[in-house]
Design an enzyme around this catalytic site. Structure first.
Site, mmCIF file in Angstrom:
data_model
loop_
_atom_site.group_PDB
_atom_site.id
_atom_site.type_symbol
_atom_site.label_atom_id
_atom_site.label_comp_id
_atom_site.label_asym_id
_atom_site.label_seq_id
_atom_site.Cartn_x
_atom_site.Cartn_y
_atom_site.Cartn_z
ATOM 1 N N TYR A 297 0.835 -1.210 0.000
ATOM 2 C CA TYR A 297 0.000 0.000 0.000
ATOM 3 C C TYR A 297 0.865 1.254 0.000
ATOM 4 O O TYR A 297 2.077 1.185 0.208
ATOM 5 C CB TYR A 297 -0.925 0.004 1.218
ATOM 6 C CG TYR A 297 -1.970 -1.082 1.135
ATOM 7 C CD1 TYR A 297 -3.100 -0.919 0.328
ATOM 8 C CD2 TYR A 297 -1.816 -2.285 1.803
ATOM 9 C CE1 TYR A 297 -4.049 -1.925 0.206
ATOM 10 C CE2 TYR A 297 -2.761 -3.296 1.689
ATOM 11 C CZ TYR A 297 -3.871 -3.104 0.889
ATOM 12 O OH TYR A 297 -4.801 -4.107 0.765
ATOM 13 N N GLY A 298 0.208 2.397 -0.220
ATOM 14 C CA GLY A 298 0.897 3.669 -0.095
ATOM 15 C C GLY A 298 1.222 3.915 1.365
ATOM 16 O O GLY A 298 2.343 4.237 1.737
ATOM 17 N N GLY A 299 0.210 3.726 2.189
ATOM 18 C CA GLY A 299 0.407 3.913 3.618
ATOM 19 C C GLY A 299 -0.666 3.204 4.409
ATOM 20 O O GLY A 299 -1.724 2.874 3.872
ATOM 21 N N MET A 300 -0.357 2.959 5.685
ATOM 22 C CA MET A 300 -1.344 2.364 6.588
ATOM 23 C C MET A 300 -1.218 3.067 7.929
ATOM 24 O O MET A 300 -0.117 3.218 8.469
ATOM 25 C CB MET A 300 -1.088 0.857 6.731
ATOM 26 C CG MET A 300 -2.009 0.158 7.718
ATOM 27 S SD MET A 300 -3.731 0.135 7.130
ATOM 28 C CE MET A 300 -4.602 0.192 8.701
ATOM 29 N N GLU A 301 -2.383 3.449 8.450
ATOM 30 C CA GLU A 301 -2.437 4.355 9.599
ATOM 31 C C GLU A 301 -2.293 3.658 10.943
ATOM 32 O O GLU A 301 -3.021 3.986 11.883
ATOM 33 C CB GLU A 301 -3.763 5.125 9.532
ATOM 34 C CG GLU A 301 -5.039 4.274 9.687
ATOM 35 C CD GLU A 301 -5.590 3.686 8.392
ATOM 36 O OE1 GLU A 301 -4.816 3.498 7.441
ATOM 37 O OE2 GLU A 301 -6.795 3.385 8.345
ATOM 38 N N HIS A 325 -2.479 12.207 4.763
ATOM 39 C CA HIS A 325 -3.618 11.278 4.792
ATOM 40 C C HIS A 325 -3.528 10.334 6.001
ATOM 41 O O HIS A 325 -4.475 10.233 6.781
ATOM 42 C CB HIS A 325 -3.648 10.483 3.482
ATOM 43 C CG HIS A 325 -4.742 9.471 3.406
ATOM 44 N ND1 HIS A 325 -5.948 9.716 2.799
ATOM 45 C CD2 HIS A 325 -4.820 8.215 3.894
ATOM 46 C CE1 HIS A 325 -6.724 8.656 2.906
ATOM 47 N NE2 HIS A 325 -6.054 7.712 3.561
ATOM 48 N N GLU A 326 -2.390 9.680 6.154
ATOM 49 C CA GLU A 326 -2.271 8.707 7.260
ATOM 50 C C GLU A 326 -2.351 9.417 8.619
ATOM 51 O O GLU A 326 -2.939 8.897 9.558
ATOM 52 C CB GLU A 326 -0.979 7.893 7.143
ATOM 53 C CG GLU A 326 -0.799 7.142 5.813
ATOM 54 C CD GLU A 326 -2.015 6.378 5.335
ATOM 55 O OE1 GLU A 326 -2.834 5.951 6.158
ATOM 56 O OE2 GLU A 326 -2.161 6.215 4.096
ATOM 57 N N HIS A 329 -5.884 10.100 9.640
ATOM 58 C CA HIS A 329 -6.557 8.927 10.213
ATOM 59 C C HIS A 329 -6.459 8.904 11.751
ATOM 60 O O HIS A 329 -7.221 8.189 12.394
ATOM 61 C CB HIS A 329 -5.936 7.635 9.673
ATOM 62 C CG HIS A 329 -6.544 7.142 8.387
ATOM 63 N ND1 HIS A 329 -7.884 6.853 8.262
ATOM 64 C CD2 HIS A 329 -5.981 6.842 7.186
ATOM 65 C CE1 HIS A 329 -8.116 6.400 7.029
ATOM 66 N NE2 HIS A 329 -6.986 6.394 6.344
ATOM 67 N N GLU A 348 -12.402 6.442 5.205
ATOM 68 C CA GLU A 348 -11.548 6.944 4.122
ATOM 69 C C GLU A 348 -12.047 8.252 3.500
ATOM 70 O O GLU A 348 -11.240 9.105 3.147
ATOM 71 C CB GLU A 348 -11.357 5.866 3.044
ATOM 72 C CG GLU A 348 -10.615 4.621 3.543
ATOM 73 C CD GLU A 348 -9.189 4.894 4.046
ATOM 74 O OE1 GLU A 348 -8.635 5.966 3.761
ATOM 75 O OE2 GLU A 348 -8.650 4.001 4.753
ATOM 76 N N ASP A 407 -11.767 -6.846 0.874
ATOM 77 C CA ASP A 407 -10.699 -6.537 -0.096
ATOM 78 C C ASP A 407 -11.264 -6.462 -1.514
ATOM 79 O O ASP A 407 -10.749 -5.739 -2.360
ATOM 80 C CB ASP A 407 -9.594 -7.608 -0.078
ATOM 81 C CG ASP A 407 -8.637 -7.432 1.104
ATOM 82 O OD1 ASP A 407 -8.666 -6.367 1.745
ATOM 83 O OD2 ASP A 407 -7.869 -8.378 1.386
ATOM 84 N N TYR A 415 -13.229 6.540 -0.894
ATOM 85 C CA TYR A 415 -12.323 7.675 -0.783
ATOM 86 C C TYR A 415 -12.922 8.913 -1.462
ATOM 87 O O TYR A 415 -13.078 9.958 -0.847
ATOM 88 C CB TYR A 415 -10.980 7.358 -1.463
ATOM 89 C CG TYR A 415 -10.149 6.318 -0.757
ATOM 90 C CD1 TYR A 415 -9.053 6.690 0.005
ATOM 91 C CD2 TYR A 415 -10.443 4.963 -0.856
ATOM 92 C CE1 TYR A 415 -8.267 5.757 0.650
ATOM 93 C CE2 TYR A 415 -9.664 4.011 -0.213
ATOM 94 C CZ TYR A 415 -8.580 4.418 0.546
ATOM 95 O OH TYR A 415 -7.813 3.491 1.190
HETATM 96 N N1 BES Z 1 -6.175 2.485 5.379
HETATM 97 C C1 BES Z 1 -5.699 2.678 4.069
HETATM 98 C C2 BES Z 1 -5.012 1.474 3.478
HETATM 99 C C3 BES Z 1 -5.856 0.216 3.382
HETATM 100 C C4 BES Z 1 -7.216 0.266 3.170
HETATM 101 C C5 BES Z 1 -5.243 -1.006 3.497
HETATM 102 C C6 BES Z 1 -7.955 -0.914 3.101
HETATM 103 C C7 BES Z 1 -5.978 -2.171 3.416
HETATM 104 C C8 BES Z 1 -7.343 -2.123 3.222
HETATM 105 C C9 BES Z 1 -4.731 3.862 3.994
HETATM 106 O O1 BES Z 1 -5.035 4.908 4.839
HETATM 107 C C10 BES Z 1 -4.812 4.431 2.609
HETATM 108 O O2 BES Z 1 -5.861 4.868 2.243
HETATM 109 N N2 BES Z 1 -3.709 4.417 1.867
HETATM 110 C C11 BES Z 1 -3.654 4.944 0.526
HETATM 111 C C12 BES Z 1 -2.967 6.270 0.476
HETATM 112 C C13 BES Z 1 -3.849 7.457 0.434
HETATM 113 C C14 BES Z 1 -3.075 8.729 0.209
HETATM 114 C C15 BES Z 1 -5.065 7.394 -0.414
HETATM 115 C C16 BES Z 1 -2.819 3.986 -0.313
HETATM 116 O O3 BES Z 1 -2.278 3.032 0.229
HETATM 117 O O4 BES Z 1 -2.706 4.215 -1.502
HETATM 118 ZN ZN ZN Z 2 -6.769 5.975 4.280
#
Ligand code: BES
Ligand code: ZN
Length: 661
Positions: A297-301, A325-326, A329, A348, A407, A415
């Protein structure tokens, strides 16, 4: 008249005298569950019968066997006197021993696996006396090789590495639990590992001096109650560096300096701005872990320590919005949580809304927010267009009551449609000065809790309900379309000032490409100065716009790039600079590949293939393989075969599906 053509009747103030005086429009009142928050259908646990007071983990990380072993101790209160069992979620766990208040329980049962929810663990409570409602449940267990929560690998320096990714329903594959975002707990954690450990909590000073063997003990505490999906753990050869008064970044040694430069200072600015917008940051520290390349992923909070992809290192701080973003959260999602994945937009959509508010406050310029919203709008359009089942998955509120994998429901919809709903409310209600008091009120009201969309709506209607004009506005919102209908929402008026210059330049390239026949002609017209004022996001939009203008599936397509190769070659020549061709920003690199591949410049096929061996973020890996497959399937298959075991299991299986393997 069809049901959807029924005019929604307005909500009217009632005089019941309770907190919620205002009723929702009848259509929404009729949709409300009898009890809020709504039931979570993605858990097999009987979570409504218990309260979790505290959770203790005692784990050992075994890199040789690639497993985590130890125990979980849940301190619980039974809320229903005659509840005879506790049912927990597990997935591919080996359960060794169960005890309640130190009494061994032998007749526990592990049910057959139900995909994708896992195997229910049923534990009888027969040794608890009727009034004995508070108890400790201890389970000794190990993870197994089928674990979907962890990836085990070797880092570039040869050291072993492991990290977790639990959202949405993978916590049950790391520990037995009530795996629903409706249940929150505090945590105390003790982890033995031969390498440094990072965990979603505050590290406790290590007083363990007895570590004579190669295992060291790392202790953490999470004193704010959190749901299971937020737990995060990583262990490997990690260093850390300061990036602010309450922040540091963890990374592999080869990256730590780059990470420190990339994130230095900005994080603190973001926290301060967010604190003014919502209320003070309640978690203490805010750290970042830059994970290994395969992080999907890009990030996880994860609380206290955001897990992030190394593709955020762009050498120009341009991907910092992911950190905003993170961080956001920390309020939306981590304090105020969706009660189930049906209401994922509350996590989200709100987070994207706050992220964009933070970025525009930091830049003191709201056109930054509009620009990012416009890019988000395009993502939403793309995402809905490419859905196999848009009728099901493009509604804001989801229905996963059939046990569908969250998933599978994941997309840009929660989002971006979520953001757009909040932006629409902000605009209709009179702008940010009218909306901001609601932000503070909503997050305060639901902090430490989990809620559904109806509770959000109740709060909204009651907050503005005393003002007849505003109540009228809320009553006139087409809630059915926003919440329950598939497809794009109504398009807001974005301020396009930052996009206009990008569109102008893209149009010129398309127009001139149809006239010019030589590199010299292009060079006489275009130059590096064209893009000198663009930031990376504008470069990304420029490249994407060019791709779209050449996309023959798009009704408004204007040019076929592979018939105008000279134009693309001229573009690469003229913009051969760190802003574009030489950029080290993964977002720019990927969009440039997209244009090169769409233009069938075949010397770039192998370059894209090589690049796919260096990134693990699904945002790039999945469309990267689809792109390669569209021009050279044998190369796509060879490349996947070479790198597939370096990808995270979720990523690997999704690319497999994408390539129809
Ligand atoms: N919580 C999400 C990542 C996530 C969501 C992992 C559902 C597994 C299942 C995280 O906050 C997120 O939204 N990450 C985005 C980045 C963001 C800038 C939109 C990502 O990973 O791209
Ligand atoms: Zn998110």
């Amino acid at each position: 008249m069809s049901k959807s053509m029924n005019k929604i009747k307005p909500a009217v103030p009632t005089s019941t005298g309770n907190n919620n005086k205002i009723k929702l429009p009848p259509f929404l009142e009729a949709k409300k569950p009898k009890i809020s928050p709504e039931k979570d259908f993605s858990t097999l646990s009987n979570y409504n019968s218990f309260k979790v007071n505290n959770t203790i983990f005692d784990w050992e990380i075994d890199f040789n066997k690639k497993l985590v072993k130890g125990y979980i101790n849940l301190n619980l209160t039974r809320l229903i006197d005659n509840e005879k069992f506790i049912k927990l979620d597990t997935s591919f766990l080996k359960i060794d021993k169960v005890s309640i208040n130190n009494h061994n329980i032998v007749n526990f049962e592990i049910k057959d696996r139900i995909e994708p929810l896992g195997s229910q663990l049923i534990i009888p409570l027969s040794n608890l006396s009727e009034k004995d409602n508070a108890f400790d449940l201890k389970i000794e267990y190990e993870t197994t090789e089928n674990c979907t929560a962890l990836q085990w690998l070797h880092a570039k320096d040869g050291n072993p590495y492991v990290f977790s990714q639990l959202e949405a329903i993978h916590a049950r594959s790391l520990f037995p639990c009530l795996d629903t975002p409706s249940i929150k707990s505090k945590y105390q954690v003790s982890i033995r590992s031969k390498l440094p450990v990072v965990f979603s909590g505050i590290e406790i000073e290590n007083t363990d001096k007895s570590s004579d063997e190669d295992l060291k003990t790392y202790k953490f505490t999470q004193d704010v109650p959190i749901p299971s999906y937020l737990i995060g753990i990583a262990s490997g050869n990690l260093l850390s560096a300061e990036i602010g008064p309450r922040s540091k970044v963890y990374a592999e040694p080869s990256r730590i300096k780059d990470c420190q430069w990339e994130f230095d200072d900005d994080v603190e600015k973001f926290i301060e701005v967010a604190e003014k917008l919502i209320f003070p940051y309640e978690w203490g520290r805010y750290d970042i872990l830059i994970n290994v390349d395969s992080y999907p992923y890009g990030g996880m909070e994860s609380p206290n320590v955001t897990f992030a992809t190394p593709t955020l290192i762009a050498y120009d701080k341009s991907n910092i919005d992911v950190i905003a973003h993170e961080l956001a959260h920390s309020w939306s999602g981590n304090l105020v949580t969706n009660c189930s994945w049906n209401h994922f937009w509350l996590n989200e959509g709100w987070t994207v809304y706050l992220e964009r508010r933070i970025m525009s406050l930091v830049h003191k310029n709201d056109s930054v927010r509009h620009f990012s919203a416009l890019i988000g709008w395009n993502d939403l359009q793309d995402s809905i267009n490419s859905m196999k089942n848009p009728n099901r998955f493009s509604t804001l509120v989801q229905d996963l009551s059939d046990g569908c994998d969250p998933d599978e429901a994941f997309s840009s919809v929660p989002y971006e449609k979520g953001f757009n709903l909040l932006f629409h409310l902000e605009t209709k209600l009179g702008g940010i000065q009218e909306f901001d008091p609601f932000i503070k009120f909503y997050f305060r009201k639901f902090a430490y809790n989990s809620l559904d969309t109806y509770e959000f709506l109740d709060t909204l209607f009651n907050f503005y309900g005393g003002d007849e004009e505003k109540l009228n506005i809320l009553n006139n919102i087409d809630w059915e379309t926003w919440l329950f209908k598939p497809g794009m929402p109504p398009r807001p008026n974005f301020d396009t000032s930052m996009a206009d210059s990008v569109y102008r330049l893209s149009n010129e390239w398309v127009e001139k490409s149809q006239q010019f026949k030589s590199l010299e002609q292009f060079k006489g017209y275009f130059c590096l100065d064209d893009i000198k004022d663009f930031n990376s996001n504008q470069i990304v939009l420029f490249l994407e716009t060019l791709v779209q203008m050449g996309n023959v599936d798009n009704k408004e397509h204007k040019i076929i790039w592979f018939e105008n190769k000279i134009a693309l070659e001229a573009l690469l020549d003229i913009y051969d600079d760190i802003k574009l061709v030489k950029s080290r920003n993964a977002e720019v690199i990927f969009k440039l590949f997209k244009l090169q591949i769409v233009g069938q410049l075949n010397e770039y096929y192998i370059k894209l293939a090589d690049w796919l061996g260096t990134v693990g973020r699904m945002k790039f890996v999945r469309p990267g393989y689809r792109l390669l497959n569209s021009v050279d399937r044998p190369l796509a298959l060879r490349t996947f075969d070479k790198y597939m075991d370096t990808y995270h299991p979720i990523c690997k299986s999704l690319v497999k599906q994408d390539l129809e393997l």
